[in-house]
Design an enzyme around this catalytic site. Structure first.
Site, PDB file in Angstrom:
ATOM      1  N   CYS A 130      11.535   0.343   5.962  1.00  0.00           N
ATOM      2  CA  CYS A 130      11.846   0.068   4.624  1.00  0.00           C
ATOM      3  C   CYS A 130      10.949   0.728   3.855  1.00  0.00           C
ATOM      4  O   CYS A 130      11.176   1.629   2.765  1.00  0.00           O
ATOM      5  CB  CYS A 130      11.780  -1.264   4.294  1.00  0.00           C
ATOM      6  N   CYS A 131       9.685   0.975   4.330  1.00  0.00           N
ATOM      7  CA  CYS A 131       8.556   1.638   3.226  1.00  0.00           C
ATOM      8  C   CYS A 131       8.743   3.027   3.565  1.00  0.00           C
ATOM      9  O   CYS A 131       8.696   4.017   2.560  1.00  0.00           O
ATOM     10  CB  CYS A 131       7.162   1.417   3.982  1.00  0.00           C
ATOM     11  N   CYS A 212       5.530  -4.049  -3.772  1.00  0.00           N
ATOM     12  CA  CYS A 212       6.888  -4.821  -3.847  1.00  0.00           C
ATOM     13  C   CYS A 212       7.051  -6.165  -3.739  1.00  0.00           C
ATOM     14  O   CYS A 212       6.418  -6.783  -3.193  1.00  0.00           O
ATOM     15  CB  CYS A 212       7.911  -4.132  -2.715  1.00  0.00           C
ATOM     16  N   CYS A 215       7.188  -8.227  -1.015  1.00  0.00           N
ATOM     17  CA  CYS A 215       6.002  -8.247   0.266  1.00  0.00           C
ATOM     18  C   CYS A 215       4.612  -8.621  -0.297  1.00  0.00           C
ATOM     19  O   CYS A 215       3.598  -7.974   0.110  1.00  0.00           O
ATOM     20  CB  CYS A 215       6.179  -6.787   0.926  1.00  0.00           C
ATOM     21  N   CYS A 240       1.352   0.771   4.308  1.00  0.00           N
ATOM     22  CA  CYS A 240       2.626   1.219   4.159  1.00  0.00           C
ATOM     23  C   CYS A 240       3.024   2.407   4.688  1.00  0.00           C
ATOM     24  O   CYS A 240       4.178   2.933   4.894  1.00  0.00           O
ATOM     25  CB  CYS A 240       3.283   1.001   2.576  1.00  0.00           C
TER      26      CYS A 240
HETATM   27  S1  SF4 Z   1       6.486  -2.963   0.659  1.00  0.00           S
HETATM   28 FE1  SF4 Z   1       8.278  -4.273   1.300  1.00  0.00          FE
HETATM   29  S2  SF4 Z   1       9.971  -4.108   0.093  1.00  0.00           S
HETATM   30 FE2  SF4 Z   1       8.651  -2.263  -0.444  1.00  0.00          FE
HETATM   31  S3  SF4 Z   1       9.309  -0.557   0.703  1.00  0.00           S
HETATM   32 FE3  SF4 Z   1       7.651  -1.654   1.941  1.00  0.00          FE
HETATM   33  S4  SF4 Z   1       8.964  -3.025   3.388  1.00  0.00           S
HETATM   34 FE4  SF4 Z   1      10.207  -2.453   1.580  1.00  0.00          FE
END
Ligand code: SF4
Length: 258
Positions: A130-131, A212, A215, A240
């Site tokens: 996701c990151c 985010c 998170c 991240c």
């Molecule tokens: S911090 Fe969480 S929501 Fe944001 S990009 Fe990374 S995994 Fe995705």
């Protein structure tokens, strides 16, 4: 957006701001490093701001001293409304344009469709996937034509960041400047208080480190500075990828999850 006018007994300024020995020298050193960045990388340096307290200090230094450093941020699509509002807050306060980098919509849609809305909680691999889509790929666009970038990393933030240098090379050979590497949390808030720097009101609600929304959580008394980031993971995994060497995104692998 908070300003010093919102300074109540519960505010982050009231809780954290404290002038300590050497503060003026640390401000002067941070400014000198930013000036060095502009001299060594004319027109090719960007501040990658997370819109957190440290980055607001750096943006203030850039604006106050009219340094030719672009301001860029990653709008992941998962930020708190308070964080997004700071983008306009910077533009209003400093008359600076902020470059906003968003993830590729098709990549996000595919990832969510394949892995679900809550994939980041299921495994470190999925969280990093996701990151990779929401942060690393947009960051690569921000840095594409740049030879240097500026971050708000501090040694005190976590064990992983204990050896942060004032300048270092990233895995692509760009210079990364970390002008607040030796600042304390008290320094950051003292600077914000003295210079009336706008900041994210979530800092007033015990969010020292803001990422985010899914998170990030508030921390309790006695918890580590970054305890509210990816709190379900081991300490060693809590980055991240933006500040990790050789952090190649593994997007295709993540997208193939059964
Ligand atoms: S911090 Fe969480 S929501 Fe944001 S990009 Fe990374 S995994 Fe995705």
């Amino acid at each position: 957006m908070s300003t010093n006018a919102a300074n109540t007994s519960a505010s982050a300024i009231a809780l954290y701001a404290r002038e300590t020995a050497g503060f003026d020298a640390r401000v002067a050193s941070a400014l000198a490093l930013l000036q060095r960045a502009t001299a060594e990388h004319p027109g090719r340096v960007v501040q990658a701001t997370s819109l957190g307290a440290e980055d607001m200090v750096i943006t203030d230094l850039i604006a106050r001293h009219q340094l030719p450093i672009a301001i860029g941020t990653l709008e992941t699509g998962m930020l708190h409304a308070e964080t997004v509002a700071l983008i306009g807050g910077i533009e209003n306060r400093y008359a600076l344009a902020v470059e906003v980098y968003k993830p590729v919509n098709e990549s996000v849609v595919h990832f969510v469709k394949t892995n679900g809305e809550r994939a980041m909680y299921e495994s470190i691999e999925l969280r990093k996937g996701c990151c990779a889509i929401r942060k690393l790929e947009p960051l690569s666009r921000m840095l594409k034509d740049r030879s240097a970038w500026v971050t708000g990393m501090r040694r005190e933030q976590s064990m992983n960041r204990g050896a942060v240098e004032f300048s270092e090379l990233d895995d692509k050979g760009r210079t990364k400047f970390n002008p607040l590497a030796d600042w304390s949390w008290a320094d950051v808030w003292h600077y914000i208080a003295v210079n009336d720097v706008p900041y994210n009101p979530l800092h007033d609600q015990f969010y020292p480190s803001i990422g985010c929304a899914p998170c990030t959580r508030a921390i309790a008394v006695g918890e580590d500075f970054r305890a509210g980031r990816w709190w379900w993971e081991d300490e060693g995994a809590k980055e991240c990828g933006l500040h990790v060497q050789d952090a190649a995104p593994q997007v295709s692998m993540i997208g193939a999850r059964a």
